[in-house]
Design a protein around this motif. Structure first.
Motif, short mmCIF file in Angstrom:
data_model
loop_
_atom_site.label_atom_id
_atom_site.label_comp_id
_atom_site.label_asym_id
_atom_site.label_seq_id
_atom_site.Cartn_x
_atom_site.Cartn_y
_atom_site.Cartn_z
N ALA A 63 -1.26 8.19 6.68
CA ALA A 63 -0.84 7.46 5.48
C ALA A 63 -2.02 6.66 4.92
O ALA A 63 -2.86 6.18 5.66
CB ALA A 63 0.29 6.49 5.84
N TYR A 64 -1.97 6.55 3.62
CA TYR A 64 -3.08 5.81 2.98
C TYR A 64 -2.81 4.32 3.05
O TYR A 64 -1.73 3.87 2.82
CB TYR A 64 -3.20 6.25 1.53
N SER A 68 -3.59 2.09 -6.01
CA SER A 68 -3.39 1.99 -4.56
C SER A 68 -1.92 2.03 -4.19
O SER A 68 -1.55 2.55 -3.14
CB SER A 68 -4.06 0.73 -4.04
N THR A 69 -1.06 1.51 -5.07
CA THR A 69 0.36 1.60 -4.71
C THR A 69 0.89 3.00 -4.87
O THR A 69 1.81 3.40 -4.17
CB THR A 69 1.20 0.66 -5.59
N LYS A 70 0.30 3.75 -5.80
CA LYS A 70 0.81 5.11 -5.99
C LYS A 70 -0.08 6.16 -5.35
O LYS A 70 -0.06 7.32 -5.72
CB LYS A 70 0.90 5.42 -7.49
N GLN A 73 -10.78 9.74 3.46
CA GLN A 73 -10.90 8.29 3.38
C GLN A 73 -12.31 7.85 3.72
O GLN A 73 -12.89 6.96 3.11
CB GLN A 73 -9.92 7.62 4.35
N ASP A 125 -0.27 7.71 -2.49
CA ASP A 125 0.22 8.90 -1.79
C ASP A 125 0.85 9.91 -2.74
O ASP A 125 0.99 11.08 -2.41
CB ASP A 125 1.17 8.54 -0.65
N VAL A 126 1.22 9.43 -3.90
CA VAL A 126 1.68 10.41 -4.88
C VAL A 126 0.50 11.05 -5.59
O VAL A 126 0.43 12.27 -5.77
CB VAL A 126 2.58 9.72 -5.92
N LEU A 127 -0.44 10.22 -5.95
CA LEU A 127 -1.56 10.71 -6.74
C LEU A 127 -2.38 11.74 -5.98
O LEU A 127 -2.85 12.71 -6.54
CB LEU A 127 -2.48 9.53 -7.11
N PHE A 128 -2.54 11.48 -4.68
CA PHE A 128 -3.45 12.34 -3.93
C PHE A 128 -2.68 13.25 -2.99
O PHE A 128 -3.12 13.59 -1.93
CB PHE A 128 -4.46 11.49 -3.15
N SER A 129 -1.48 13.65 -3.42
CA SER A 129 -0.64 14.38 -2.49
C SER A 129 -1.03 15.83 -2.36
O SER A 129 -0.69 16.47 -1.39
CB SER A 129 0.82 14.30 -2.94
N SER A 175 -9.76 -3.89 -14.08
CA SER A 175 -10.01 -3.09 -12.88
C SER A 175 -9.07 -3.50 -11.76
O SER A 175 -8.63 -2.66 -10.98
CB SER A 175 -11.47 -3.19 -12.45
N LEU A 176 -8.73 -4.78 -11.69
CA LEU A 176 -7.75 -5.21 -10.68
C LEU A 176 -6.41 -4.52 -10.92
O LEU A 176 -5.78 -4.00 -9.99
CB LEU A 176 -7.58 -6.73 -10.71
N ASN A 230 0.57 15.23 -10.63
CA ASN A 230 0.77 13.96 -9.92
C ASN A 230 0.59 12.78 -10.84
O ASN A 230 1.34 11.80 -10.78
CB ASN A 230 -0.21 13.83 -8.75
N PHE A 245 -8.12 -4.20 -2.70
CA PHE A 245 -6.82 -3.56 -2.59
C PHE A 245 -6.79 -2.41 -1.60
O PHE A 245 -5.74 -2.09 -1.08
CB PHE A 245 -6.36 -3.06 -3.96
N ARG A 279 -11.83 0.57 8.00
CA ARG A 279 -12.48 0.93 6.74
C ARG A 279 -13.61 -0.03 6.43
O ARG A 279 -14.66 0.36 5.91
CB ARG A 279 -11.48 0.91 5.61
N THR A 302 -6.64 -0.72 -10.19
CA THR A 302 -6.76 -0.46 -8.75
C THR A 302 -5.43 -0.71 -8.05
O THR A 302 -5.05 0.04 -7.15
CB THR A 302 -7.83 -1.37 -8.14
N TYR A 303 -4.76 -1.76 -8.47
CA TYR A 303 -3.45 -2.03 -7.86
C TYR A 303 -2.51 -0.86 -8.11
O TYR A 303 -1.82 -0.38 -7.21
CB TYR A 303 -2.89 -3.33 -8.43
N PHE A 304 -2.53 -0.41 -9.34
CA PHE A 304 -1.67 0.73 -9.72
C PHE A 304 -2.00 1.96 -8.87
O PHE A 304 -1.13 2.61 -8.32
CB PHE A 304 -1.87 1.00 -11.22
N ALA A 320 -10.06 14.88 -4.11
CA ALA A 320 -9.29 14.00 -3.23
C ALA A 320 -7.82 14.37 -3.20
O ALA A 320 -7.04 13.78 -2.46
CB ALA A 320 -9.45 12.55 -3.70
N GLY A 321 -7.45 15.32 -3.98
CA GLY A 321 -6.07 15.77 -3.91
C GLY A 321 -5.24 15.40 -5.11
O GLY A 321 -4.00 15.49 -5.08
N SER A 369 -12.44 -5.08 -6.90
CA SER A 369 -11.00 -4.82 -6.89
C SER A 369 -10.67 -3.66 -5.96
O SER A 369 -9.66 -3.69 -5.24
CB SER A 369 -10.48 -4.58 -8.29
#
Lengths: 258, 688
Positions: free
Chosen positions: B687-688, B670-672, A116, B674-678, B662-663, A238, A23, A31, B666-668, A232-233, A19
């Motif tokens: 940009a990620y 990856s969409t967030k 990354q 730039d907020v999570l790792f800001s 896990s899908l 956050n 994604f 990558r 991971t989706y959650f 990783a930040g 996964s």
């Protein structure tokens, strides 16, 4: 044990890794390339350590089981150290490659950041390590029989799959922490990564006491995960933003493109 | 990271896979039941292509069949039978409910049951001489049932595998015992049998599929005809390049069969069924060697040993066919009479019975011939036994003579130890072994001592051999005064019995065979005819052994060197057309008796024993044997534990759950991302 067990164990072992690949990595060809290169580096380290171990086994006394056990421990420690060495080597290679890529490209910023790269290379190491850990076990799980006729534990397949999942994720976390520590010259962080790797590997000597090896491994995995998240930040703040769906406001406030 | 498992993988072990070793226990020495086909049927056993797996259940009695067939909760079952339970009624019951049965294994027994014959009650009934047109009242065993104990299991078709294995019930007792009628707990002990047979339906179908191989991408034959080589030899040699009818030649033939069969593949012995017969004939041939040199009889005597007789007379039908078509050194008109040695090992008291065909004797000349034959025999009555004529209307037992009578009216007699039904209680079964012939040795003897020991069985067969030899000599017009000098050698007989029934790898047999074949004796000789081969060099070990035995017993030792032995035509007196020259090992030199290898010259030949149906392409023939054996890829058995279906489904469920969660996560992430790792420490990041 049959197809059901085969698919179950495959999904357990490779579910998170697949996964993550789908994604976050699959869409960006750069990558993917670095992922495969990372897997290749892990493979090289395994080849080297297996060569050394094979030679020592051939020249040793094959009948003495204590000597063989000692050789096995030696092999495990050597392999872990070689893997980390290759990870360091990959880091150095990536730094050089990044400078080169920057010179060649027309843009001003680097196409891929070192964080990354850390994540991708860690995942590459994890994929290959997981494959070597579990593929032959999966191949035997397709047959009609299950482990146990000689008295071994029945939970071999399941515990192998869970261990593999932990190993893959651990490699990813170690990659992130390792590269971060190399960037910032934090040598004690490196030492912690290497020693936790050694610890997890040596925990497997407890098998077939699967509880004794799986539970500490998962604890270490969660701890490393947290550490990697911070490197990783990420931060608690956050995380709270994301979970309470206030992320859009946050982004608007900071003028960050989505 | 590298775990203990990884390093064990790297180990270049001789046994390939350590995980597979933890799961499976391979069973050694498996003896399967294979599929045989003829013009109309397929018989034998078949497994599915990926093996048949079943939970082991040891059958304790016939009533216990209820558990695997109906009551047991964990089908399919693999039934483990003790040999005394391997009966027709149990096997037929299992066959009816075969959806719940994965296979049957029979434990190799130590002692024989009281009686067991898996053959039919009327052997070779469709290819003998009696039919609707010839002696219909005698056909299909209407008057005499030859094998009343036969249960016909060998000729049934089973769609599950049946194996014969050594006893191994430990796994069953550990995991599968039924306690107080309640089902045993998982994991259960299971066995998987592989014996997938390629051929189906009948011989015509499989031979047609064989012919298709030229056009298919994956050429693989599916079946092979059964057959081997007949061994024949004569007192006076025949030029093998002159085939067909010989003028003024009248040959007395003596015949015996070599092969036998059993329910399982390749484990038959045929001690009473065939060995007693051909050993007697070999001893008789040996007894005739000296007297026929000193006082040669008027007619020639030809000894024939037929292979494949258990399967609708493969060997004898081929020889008759060759004689009819001028492909043999003589033809049917040259045959004066035929004396066949049937089963002669189990004489009750001292009776030997003479069987002849009543239908052919209605012809006067034939009748006179047969009467003459018997007269000679009566005049040779040994003090201790009598030769009894069978009733006028009793048919011939199953014998090669029947095939000769099908072609031409030849005077013939079959010698047997039974008047009507066989004395053999284990006809064509695994139990027709040394014990069946009461072959006993005193305890604490080495193999070499046993080889030389004169058993009672050997003495009895020697008497029969003497009678046979004298009868043949008289029949061939030999000098009457020499008859009493003909005596069979009991030492030869006992050595042959030891070699064929106890241990083939003995010093006497080793001396008879060429050096390149000395490993041929490492296994017990196969008495099953097996699939036909094209060259005599690839004949079965038993056939070759009989060939070398006959050469040794009827031929002469020469002074030729090894090179001369291989090319005897260079010498003026030798001719490879008349004789065969065999370089044999000779006795191993010890104590100074340096015998060493030498060249034997004998008029002993091999002739092909392949059913004429295959040469003629008549694969659905009713006249000739059409037996073929299916091919297979591998035959093996293994034992392992199986887990419950619930546990397997649970594993699958957990896997699917892990994958989906896990899908989602991971989706959650990856969409967030730039907020999570800001709070990255490098502000200028892409940009990620």
């Amino acid at each position: 044990m049959t197809a059901a067990v085969f698919f179950g164990c495959t999904f357990i072992a490779f579910g998170p890794a697949i996964s993550l690949f789908l994604f976050t990595i699959a869409r960006d060809p750069l990558r993917v390339i670095f992922l495969i290169a990372g897997a290749f580096f892990w493979l090289c380290s395994l080849l080297l350590s297996s060569l050394v171990w094979f030679i020592t086994v051939q020249i040793s006394n094959k009948d003495s089981s204590s000597q063989q056990k000692g050789l096995l421990i030696f092999g495990v420690v050597l392999s872990v150290l070689l893997q980390e060495t290759f990870r360091f080597g990959y880091y150095k290679l990536l730094k050089k490659a990044n400078e080169g890529l920057l010179m060649l490209s027309s843009e001003e910023t680097m196409p891929i950041s070192i964080q990354q790269l850390a994540y991708v290379s860690g995942l590459g190491f994890g994929f290959m390590s997981g494959a070597f850990s579990v593929v032959n076990i999966l191949a035997d799980s397709v047959g009609p029989g299950t482990i146990g006729i000689h008295g071994d534990s029945q939970h071999y397949f399941l515990s192998s799959a869970f261990m593999t999942m932990a190993i893959i994720l651990l490699h990813m976390f170690w990659g992130v922490v390792f590269f971060d520590a190399c960037e910032k010259q934090l040598w004690w962080s490196l030492a912690v990564v290497v020693s936790s790797h050694l610890l997890v590997s040596c925990l497997t000597f407890q098998n077939p006491q699967y509880v004794g090896s799986l539970v500490p491994t998962y604890i270490i995995m969660f701890l490393m995960g947290l550490w990697a998240f911070v490197c990783a930040g990420g931060s608690l703040r956050n995380l709270k933003f994301c979970l309470t769906c206030k992320d859009k406001d946050f982004l608007l406030a900071h003028h960050r493109p989505r | 990271s590298v775990t203990t498992r990884d390093l064990k993988k790297i180990t270049l072990d001789v046994n390939s896979n350590s995980v597979a070793q933890k799961i499976y226990v391979e069973v050694n020495n498996t003896v399967p039941c294979v599929r045989l086909l003829n013009a109309t049927h397929q018989i034998g056993c078949q497994s599915s292509i990926s093996g048949d797996t079943g939970v082991i259940h040891v059958l304790e009695s016939e009533a216990d069949l209820e558990w695997p067939l109906t009551k047991g909760p964990n089908p399919p079952y693999m039934i483990l039978l003790e040999s005394h339970l391997f009966t027709r009624s149990i096997m037929m019951k299992i066959k009816k409910e075969s959806s719940r049965i994965a296979g049957v294994t029979v434990v190799v027994p130590n002692t024989s049951p009281s009686e067991f014959s898996p053959h039919t009650t009327c052997p070779n009934e469709n290819t003998g001489v009696y039919s609707d047109t010839y002696g219909p009242h005698l056909a299909h065993c209407n008057t005499t049932v030859w094998n009343p104990l036969g249960n016909g299991l060998s000729y049934e078709e089973f769609d599950f595998p049946v194996f014969s294995l050594k006893e191994d019930k430990q796994c069953y007792y550990d995991h599968n015992r039924v306690v107080n009628g309640s089902a045993p707990q998982y994991p259960l002990c299971a066995m998987q049998l592989f014996s997938h047979m390629f051929a189906v339906t009948d011989t015509a179908t499989c031979m047609r599929r064989n012919d298709v191989i030229n056009f298919s991408i994956n050429p693989e034959m599916v079946c092979d005809p059964l057959g081997d080589f007949n061994v024949w030899g004569s007192i006076r040699p025949y030029n093998r390049s002159q085939l067909g009818h010989r003028d003024n030649e009248s040959v007395v033939m003596a015949a015996a069969r070599l092969d036998s069969r059993a329910f399982f593949w390749d484990v038959s012995t045929g001690a009473e069924g065939s060995i007693s017969g051909f050993v007697t004939l070999l001893a008789a041939a040996h007894a005739l060697r000296d007297v026929t040199q000193v006082a040669p009889p008027t007619h020639n005597i030809l000894f024939a040993f037929f292979q494949g007789e258990a399967f609708d007379y493969i060997g004898s039908s081929r020889m008759v066919y060759d004689m009819q078509n001028g492909k043999f050194v003589i033809d049917l008109d040259n045959v004066h009479s035929l004396l066949e040695i049937g089963q002669v090992g189990l004489r009750n008291g001292s009776d030997l019975f003479l069987h002849s065909d009543p239908v052919s004797r209605m012809n006067d000349t034939v009748n006179d011939q047969v009467r003459e034959h018997e007269r000679y025999r009566c005049s040779l009555i040994h003090r201790h036994h009598r030769l009894v004529d069978n009733f006028q209307s009793s048919p011939l037992p199953p014998s090669s003579l029947q095939r000769f009578l099908r072609a031409q009216n030849i005077p013939g007699i079959v010698l047997a130890d039974h008047r009507a039904a066989f004395n053999n209680k284990y006809y064509e079964s695994y139990y027709d072994n040394a014990d069946n012939l009461n072959l006993r040795y005193p305890p604490n003897m080495t193999a070499e001592e046993q080889l030389e020991f004169l058993t009672d069985t050997a003495m009895a067969l020697t008497e029969v051999a003497t009678v046979v030899a004298r009868a043949l000599y008289k029949q061939a017009g030999g000098d009457g005064t020499q008859v009493d000098n003909i005596k069979a050698d009991s030492k030869t007989v006992t050595q042959m019995l030891f070699g064929f029934l106890v241990q083939a790898n003995n010093s006497w047999f080793q001396a008879l065979i060429p050096p390149e074949l000395k490993d041929m004796l490492s296994d017990p000789p196969d008495f099953y005819v097996g699939v036909a081969s094209s060259s005599p060099a690839k004949a079965k070990p038993l056939t070759r052994l009989v060939q070398f035995l006959l050469a040794n017993l009827t031929g002469t030792a020469t002074n030729l060197t090894q090179d001369q032995c291989q090319k005897p035509d260079d010498l003026p007196d030798e001719s490879v057309q008349m004789y065969s020259y065999l370089w044999v090992q000779g006795t191993v030199p010890h104590n100074g008796t340096e015998k060493g290898p030498f060249c034997v010259r004998a008029s002993v030949r091999l002739s092909q024993a392949l059913s004429p149906a295959f040469d003629l392409g008549e694969y659905a023939s009713r006249n000739y044997s059409t037996w073929t054996e299916s091919r297979w890829k591998f035959i093996k058995a293994r034992i392992f534990l199986v887990a419950s279906r619930d546990l397997e489904m649970l594993t699958l469920g957990v896997g699917v759950a892990v994958l989906f969660s896990s899908l989602l996560v991971t989706y959650f992430i990856s969409t967030k991302a730039d907020v999570l790792f800001s709070s990255a420490r490098e502000p200028a990041s892409a940009a990620y």
